[in-house]
Design a protein around this motif. Structure first.
Motif, PDB file in Angstrom:
ATOM      1  N   GLU A   1      41.217  89.223  44.916  1.00  0.00           N
ATOM      2  CA  GLU A   1      41.171  87.835  45.378  1.00  0.00           C
ATOM      3  C   GLU A   1      41.023  87.805  46.890  1.00  0.00           C
ATOM      4  OE1 GLU A   1      44.684  85.965  44.005  1.00  0.00           O
ATOM      5  OE2 GLU A   1      44.017  85.816  41.910  1.00  0.00           O
ATOM      6  N   ALA A   2      40.475  86.691  47.407  1.00  0.00           N
ATOM      7  CA  ALA A   2      40.294  86.550  48.861  1.00  0.00           C
ATOM      8  C   ALA A   2      41.649  86.444  49.548  1.00  0.00           C
ATOM      9  CB  ALA A   2      39.448  85.322  49.166  1.00  0.00           C
ATOM     10  N   ASP A   3      41.689  86.847  50.804  1.00  0.00           N
ATOM     11  CA  ASP A   3      42.915  86.797  51.604  1.00  0.00           C
ATOM     12  C   ASP A   3      43.245  85.342  51.941  1.00  0.00           C
ATOM     13  OD1 ASP A   3      45.010  87.077  53.320  1.00  0.00           O
ATOM     14  OD2 ASP A   3      44.049  88.580  54.596  1.00  0.00           O
ATOM     15  N   ARG A   4      44.338  84.843  51.432  1.00  0.00           N
ATOM     16  CA  ARG A   4      44.722  83.449  51.645  1.00  0.00           C
ATOM     17  C   ARG A   4      45.267  83.200  53.060  1.00  0.00           C
ATOM     18  NH1 ARG A   4      47.879  82.180  45.948  1.00  0.00           N
ATOM     19  NH2 ARG A   4      46.106  82.659  44.566  1.00  0.00           N
ATOM     20  N   THR A   5      45.597  84.298  53.752  1.00  0.00           N
ATOM     21  CA  THR A   5      46.136  84.137  55.120  1.00  0.00           C
ATOM     22  C   THR A   5      45.034  84.171  56.167  1.00  0.00           C
ATOM     23  OG1 THR A   5      46.477  86.517  55.430  1.00  0.00           O
ATOM     24  CG2 THR A   5      48.256  85.278  54.374  1.00  0.00           C
TER      25      THR A   5
ATOM     26  N   ILE B   1      36.899  92.015  45.517  1.00  0.00           N
ATOM     27  CA  ILE B   1      35.943  90.933  45.820  1.00  0.00           C
ATOM     28  C   ILE B   1      34.698  91.551  46.431  1.00  0.00           C
ATOM     29  CG2 ILE B   1      37.775  89.224  46.093  1.00  0.00           C
ATOM     30  CD1 ILE B   1      37.468  89.515  49.130  1.00  0.00           C
ATOM     31  N   PRO B   2      33.548  90.945  46.261  1.00  0.00           N
ATOM     32  CA  PRO B   2      32.280  91.549  46.709  1.00  0.00           C
ATOM     33  C   PRO B   2      32.283  91.966  48.172  1.00  0.00           C
ATOM     34  CG  PRO B   2      31.854  89.674  45.291  1.00  0.00           C
ATOM     35  CD  PRO B   2      33.323  89.686  45.525  1.00  0.00           C
ATOM     36  N   THR B   3      32.878  91.164  49.045  1.00  0.00           N
ATOM     37  CA  THR B   3      32.876  91.494  50.478  1.00  0.00           C
ATOM     38  C   THR B   3      33.474  92.868  50.721  1.00  0.00           C
ATOM     39  OG1 THR B   3      33.134  89.147  51.014  1.00  0.00           O
ATOM     40  CG2 THR B   3      33.634  90.717  52.763  1.00  0.00           C
ATOM     41  N   ILE B   4      34.487  93.194  49.964  1.00  0.00           N
ATOM     42  CA  ILE B   4      35.160  94.492  50.125  1.00  0.00           C
ATOM     43  C   ILE B   4      34.490  95.553  49.261  1.00  0.00           C
ATOM     44  CG2 ILE B   4      37.362  95.687  49.825  1.00  0.00           C
ATOM     45  CD1 ILE B   4      38.743  92.993  50.335  1.00  0.00           C
TER      46      ILE B   4
END
Length: 721
Positions: A99-103, A179-182
């Motif tokens: 999941e994307a970093d919520r911070t 996630i794709p970015t990573i």
């Protein structure tokens, strides 16, 4: 030869049974086999960790100092950068960033220039000089979130033609990826899945899985492959190594599902572990650069509430430590495999163990049998342990355990059956010497430790062959004489035993027997007398054979007496006999010998006559007193087992009337009757008439001198006359 055939047949049956059962039910003793294997694991030298892996642990201290989990991705980016400075060979992550970093600040602003922590982390991975391998998990459920279809791996995994039908790869339904970015920024990736057995424990780790028609490696396999920079990985099979993954100098054994057996070592706890906060702070307190150079670095967490623990046969191990241990297994080439010759070894062991243990049936004892079984268990334990420790060979111990137990049970049963057969054989031979009843009485007395004699009333039997000394001189051939006498003894003995008599002993040509001991025999005097009469009749058939063989005919004398005797075992420690004793035994022997004097084949005492229940033809012949005793008793000559004929009845009545005259000293009337009976053409005993005629003639002088006594005293001189 017969015993050897039985022995080999027993070995064959046991071996084939064990092999057949294990073939049909291969896991029927899996629990015991696993326990044995666990013992092997725990009883070996565990110094196998070579320091190929370093764990970066996001532990409790790291979380306390850096902040709660999950950390911001820029912190993770900083960790990757700091690790690059330590020059490891490859960096692997067991954390899935699904999941994307919520911070991330970008989540709170539309300004494109605001930092995006996921992108920063992705750039750190992409720019890493050290290859970064990211972990992911396969799922057995369809993943609905947008994600990569197939994780990228910069290598091709090919299955050679000869192994295509040997392996059935796991086919998961979906994958939980980063996630794709990573994910797209990584050098490669490997799945983190483990496989549990029916008890929920991890015994095997999958090395390859087939996802959307593409073979993908596990995290451990991909880390090792990355070190070697191999682009082509082959899955092959051969008779010796079975299935294996091959690249460079690596040959990783796998089973039919591409699983690697985990070689657990207690020393996995010695794998170098560095707190993530120490790397971020660059303190170099618990490590130095040499600890990382050219090593595999695995990032993960053993922190409370975060770490995932996996059950193993030896307790819990974290998923992070499990990955590190598998990498160590591969790089140290310390694999656990089932050798291609396992079945041959098991079959040979089964046959060998059965052969050795079953030897005790024929050549040993129960204690030796148990000792051999224990020795076999110890020897094979160390053989299997040595193969396991030194070569990593896992051999199913079920065959050996079953062979030892079943062979031990069968051999003990066989041993006791053999002993019982020997005992029955001895008892049979013993019974042929003394009779079954005597044998049972001896054994019971011995069991109860009662060796005392018992008083009992019996009917005693003595028989002897007339003129046997002359017969032996006539035959003068040992083999003929033996056949001659054995044929007679066999017929007489069978008759005695058939009528419930007990044969006491053979004394040359004489037979001693008795009825009503040791067991009770109803109408024992009748049976004894019947036996005596039948034995005389049996001589007719025996003598026909003797005449045909030109051998002397046999005539016998029999004495019968009834009375109380002592019954029991007599003798010494080295030799004893079960027999009867007492004056009545001696009287019977005298009766048999007196038959020569009286010209009678069968003589019975008054005590026998008084016991009789059936009808017989017999005649009073005298009143006898054995020399040295005060007892005087009537004795009778026996003729047949039936009421007397008219002529016989008249003769017997006249003869007994004459005896009464004689006893009353009425000599004139007595001698007249005896002379008339002697002159009779059908006299039943002419010799006896002659004896009484002489007695009457001598009686006149004795009456005159006052010394007349009608009782006949019998001594040795009388018997031999």
């Amino acid at each position: 030869m017969k015993n050897i055939i039985k022995y080999l047949l027993s070995v064959l049956i046991i071996s084939m049974t064990i092999i057949a059962v294990n073939y049909k039910y291969p896991d029927h003793l899996k629990y015991i086999n696993d326990k044995v294997l666990n013992i092997f694991f725990k009883n070996r030298d565990s110094n196998i960790i070579q320091g190929n892996v370093v764990i970066i642990d996001i532990d409790d201290r790291s979380i306390n100092e850096v902040g709660q989990w999950p950390w911001s991705r820029n912190t993770m980016a900083d960790l990757i950068k700091k690790l690059n400075k330590l020059s490891p060979a490859v960096i692997g992550s067991t954390i899935i960033f699904s999941e994307a970093d919520r911070t991330s600040p970008s989540n709170f602003s539309n300004d494109p220039n605001v930092e995006n922590y996921d992108e920063i982390f992705g750039l750190a991975i992409e720019d890493s000089v050290v290859p970064v391998v990211l972990g992911y998990s396969f799922l057995d459920i369809e993943e609905t979130r947008e994600n990569h279809i197939v994780p990228y791996v910069p290598a091709v995994f090919k299955t050679k033609d000869r192994s295509k039908d040997k392996i059935s790869f796991y086919n998961p339904s979906s994958a939980l990826l980063n996630i794709p970015t990573i994910q797209d920024a990584s050098y490669s990736s490997g799945f983190l899945n483990s496989i549990t057995d029916e008890n929920g424990k991890v015994i095997y780790m999958p090395m390859l899985m087939q996802y959307k028609d593409q073979l993908l490696p596990s995290m451990a396999l991909e880390l090792v492959r990355t070190i070697y920079s191999s682009r082509k990985i082959y899955i092959d099979w051969n008779e010796k190594d079975k299935n294996f993954i091959e690249f460079e100098d690596m040959k990783i054994p796998i089973d039919n599902s591409a699983l690697l057996r985990v070689n657990y070592f207690e020393s996995y706890k010695k794998i170098k572990s560095v707190s993530a906060v120490d790397i971020l702070d660059g303190t170099f307190i618990n490590y130095n650069k040499n600890d990382f150079e050219n090593k595999i670095v695995l990032i993960g967490s053993n922190a409370s509430g975060i770490a995932l623990y996996t059950p193993t046969p030896f307790g819990q191990i974290s998923a992070l430590e499990l990955q590190a241990l598998v990498v160590e297994n591969i790089l140290s080439k310390r694999y656990l495999t089932i050798p291609y010759w396992e079945k041959t070894f098991q079959y040979a062991s089964t046959v060998l163990i059965s052969m050795v243990i079953l030897l005790s049936i024929f050549f040993g004892s129960v204690l030796l049998n148990i000792g051999i079984a224990i020795a076999s268990a110890i020897i094979f334990y160390f053989i299997l342990l040595n193969l396991f420790v030194d070569y990593g060979y896992i051999i199913n111990s079920t065959y050996i355990i079953e062979s030892i137990i079943i062979s031990l049970i069968v051999s003990i049963i066989g041993y006791f059956l053999k002993n019982r057969a020997d005992l029955l054989n001895v008892k049979g031979k013993f019974a042929s010497k003394v009779s079954k009843e005597v044998m049972d009485d001896i054994l019971n007395n011995n069991k109860n430790k009662d060796l005392s004699s018992k008083r009992k009333e019996v009917t005693i039997f003595f028989s002897d062959i007339k003129s046997f000394t002359k017969i032996t001189e006539q035959i003068n051939d040992p083999s003929k004489l033996t056949r001659y006498i054995n044929r007679y003894m066999d017929a007489m003995t069978k008759n005695i035993m058939y009528l419930n008599g007990t044969v006491d002993k053979f004394m040359g040509d004489a037979i001693m027997a008795y009825w009503n001991a040791p067991g009770d025999v109803e109408n024992h005097s009748d049976k004894a007398l019947c036996s005596a009469i039948e034995q005389v009749e049996l001589l007719e058939d025996l003598n026909k054979i003797n005449i045909a063989e030109r051998l002397p005919i046999i005539q016998i004398r029999i004495g019968l007496n009834a009375g109380e005797v002592f019954v029991g075992e007599v003798g010494g420690e080295l030799r004893s006999d079960y027999t009867i004793m007492g004056k009545n035994v001696n009287h019977t022997a005298v009766l048999e010998q007196a038959g020569k004097y009286y010209g009678a084949s069968i003589i019975m005492s008054q005590s026998v006559k008084e016991n009789l229940k059936d009808e017989y033809t017999y005649m009073l012949i005298d009143m006898m007193q054995v020399d040295g005793t005060s007892d005087a008793f009537n004795i009778y000559q026996v003729f047949a087992k039936e009421l007397p004929t008219k002529f016989a009845k008249e003769f017997i009545e006249e003869f007994e009337k004459a005896i009464m005259f004689y006893r009353d000293a009425n000599i004139d009337d007595a001698i007249l009757i005896f002379r008339n009976l002697h002159l009779s053409e059908n006299s039943m005993n002419k010799k006896l008439c002659e004896i009484y005629i002489k007695r009457c003639e001598a009686a006149y002088e004795k009456i005159k001198n006052g010394v007349f006594n009608p009782i006949q005293s019998i001594d040795k001189s009388f018997i031999s006359s």
